[in-house]
Design a protein around this motif. Sequence first.
Motif, PDB file in Angstrom:
ATOM      1  N   PRO A   1      -9.675  -4.314   4.881  1.00  0.00           N
ATOM      2  CA  PRO A   1     -10.586  -3.174   5.076  1.00  0.00           C
ATOM      3  C   PRO A   1      -9.910  -1.919   5.614  1.00  0.00           C
ATOM      4  O   PRO A   1     -10.585  -0.925   5.880  1.00  0.00           O
ATOM      5  CB  PRO A   1     -11.572  -3.725   6.095  1.00  0.00           C
ATOM      6  N   ARG A   2      -8.585  -1.963   5.790  1.00  0.00           N
ATOM      7  CA  ARG A   2      -7.873  -0.771   6.249  1.00  0.00           C
ATOM      8  C   ARG A   2      -6.484  -0.767   5.640  1.00  0.00           C
ATOM      9  O   ARG A   2      -6.028  -1.761   5.058  1.00  0.00           O
ATOM     10  CB  ARG A   2      -7.779  -0.759   7.779  1.00  0.00           C
ATOM     11  N   GLU A   3      -5.820   0.346   5.749  1.00  0.00           N
ATOM     12  CA  GLU A   3      -4.482   0.484   5.192  1.00  0.00           C
ATOM     13  C   GLU A   3      -3.526  -0.475   5.906  1.00  0.00           C
ATOM     14  O   GLU A   3      -3.550  -0.627   7.125  1.00  0.00           O
ATOM     15  CB  GLU A   3      -3.991   1.921   5.363  1.00  0.00           C
ATOM     16  N   GLY A   4      -2.733  -1.165   5.106  1.00  0.00           N
ATOM     17  CA  GLY A   4      -1.785  -2.129   5.656  1.00  0.00           C
ATOM     18  C   GLY A   4      -2.275  -3.559   5.607  1.00  0.00           C
ATOM     19  O   GLY A   4      -1.502  -4.493   5.824  1.00  0.00           O
ATOM     20  N   VAL A   5      -3.569  -3.764   5.336  1.00  0.00           N
ATOM     21  CA  VAL A   5      -4.156  -5.100   5.199  1.00  0.00           C
ATOM     22  C   VAL A   5      -4.535  -5.288   3.737  1.00  0.00           C
ATOM     23  O   VAL A   5      -5.294  -4.486   3.183  1.00  0.00           O
ATOM     24  CB  VAL A   5      -5.397  -5.270   6.101  1.00  0.00           C
ATOM     25  N   TRP A   6      -4.029  -6.339   3.123  1.00  0.00           N
ATOM     26  CA  TRP A   6      -4.201  -6.532   1.686  1.00  0.00           C
ATOM     27  C   TRP A   6      -5.117  -7.708   1.376  1.00  0.00           C
ATOM     28  O   TRP A   6      -5.154  -8.696   2.116  1.00  0.00           O
ATOM     29  CB  TRP A   6      -2.844  -6.769   1.011  1.00  0.00           C
ATOM     30  N   THR A   7      -5.841  -7.597   0.294  1.00  0.00           N
ATOM     31  CA  THR A   7      -6.701  -8.683  -0.163  1.00  0.00           C
ATOM     32  C   THR A   7      -6.830  -8.617  -1.678  1.00  0.00           C
ATOM     33  O   THR A   7      -6.446  -7.631  -2.311  1.00  0.00           O
ATOM     34  CB  THR A   7      -8.093  -8.610   0.493  1.00  0.00           C
ATOM     35  N   ILE A   8      -7.398  -9.680  -2.252  1.00  0.00           N
ATOM     36  CA  ILE A   8      -7.596  -9.742  -3.706  1.00  0.00           C
ATOM     37  C   ILE A   8      -9.014  -9.318  -4.040  1.00  0.00           C
ATOM     38  O   ILE A   8      -9.968  -9.711  -3.374  1.00  0.00           O
ATOM     39  CB  ILE A   8      -7.323 -11.170  -4.227  1.00  0.00           C
ATOM     40  N   ALA A   9      -9.142  -8.501  -5.074  1.00  0.00           N
ATOM     41  CA  ALA A   9     -10.444  -8.028  -5.523  1.00  0.00           C
ATOM     42  C   ALA A   9     -10.511  -8.104  -7.044  1.00  0.00           C
ATOM     43  O   ALA A   9      -9.527  -8.455  -7.704  1.00  0.00           O
ATOM     44  CB  ALA A   9     -10.674  -6.595  -5.044  1.00  0.00           C
ATOM     45  N   PHE A  10     -11.681  -7.788  -7.588  1.00  0.00           N
ATOM     46  CA  PHE A  10     -11.889  -7.862  -9.037  1.00  0.00           C
ATOM     47  C   PHE A  10     -12.437  -6.544  -9.563  1.00  0.00           C
ATOM     48  O   PHE A  10     -13.353  -5.961  -8.978  1.00  0.00           O
ATOM     49  CB  PHE A  10     -12.859  -8.993  -9.379  1.00  0.00           C
ATOM     50  N   VAL A  11     -11.873  -6.099 -10.665  1.00  0.00           N
ATOM     51  CA  VAL A  11     -12.330  -4.857 -11.292  1.00  0.00           C
ATOM     52  C   VAL A  11     -13.655  -5.120 -11.997  1.00  0.00           C
ATOM     53  O   VAL A  11     -13.778  -6.062 -12.781  1.00  0.00           O
ATOM     54  CB  VAL A  11     -11.287  -4.335 -12.301  1.00  0.00           C
ATOM     55  N   THR A  12     -14.660  -4.294 -11.705  1.00  0.00           N
ATOM     56  CA  THR A  12     -15.976  -4.459 -12.314  1.00  0.00           C
ATOM     57  C   THR A  12     -16.303  -3.364 -13.324  1.00  0.00           C
ATOM     58  O   THR A  12     -17.268  -3.480 -14.071  1.00  0.00           O
ATOM     59  CB  THR A  12     -17.076  -4.472 -11.239  1.00  0.00           C
TER      60      THR A  12
END
Length: 206
Positions: free
Chosen positions: A124-135
């Motif tokens: 939820p902030r710069e420097g923290v990464w997560t996986i998401a999906f393009v909708t």
Amino acid sequence: MLALRKWLFSGLLVIVPLFITLAVLKWIIDTLDQTLWVLPSVWQKWLYANNVRGLGVLLTLAILLGVGAIASNFVGKRLLGWGDAVVRRIPVVRSIYSSVKQVSDTLFSENGNAFRTAVLVQWPREGVWTIAFVTGMPGSDVVEHLGGGDYLGVYVPTTPNPTGGYFVMLKRSDCIELKMSVDEALKYIVSMGVVVPGGPSSIANK
């Protein structure tokens, strides 16, 4: 004691996934068996008396294939178009139907782009990464308020339940497309990073 503890956890790793899988399959079969109400009452009584299970799955599949075959031809499309127009004229019902149909058309259409690509984003902030999906891509006047540029609509799922999450719009340059498939990405999210795509190794094991 260490050996007993190891055996206990090894047994749980084998039994728990198997038990949950069987429980889910039983729930699906029991739910689909409720479609047997479309059969004549004599057949229903015979099936229940002889404890015939799983026929609902075949019946549901046959119904879906039949409706799909009808909807794929010219006459079926005209009938569906007429029925769709009638439903959209009914107050309250049209709001629910239109929303659900739009989502289903986006998710299940062969030409749709929803959940076809997994990306890596900072959330939820710069420097923290997560996986998401393009909708998809933002439309209407949203693009104007974003100040132009190439943006993507992205769904960021929660862990370990991916059915909850956040819809955000990010610049395409801020989304790193991953080579892993959507199924692999979902497994990675649900397992909280334990099931690593491409192999069992992970940072925790190094």
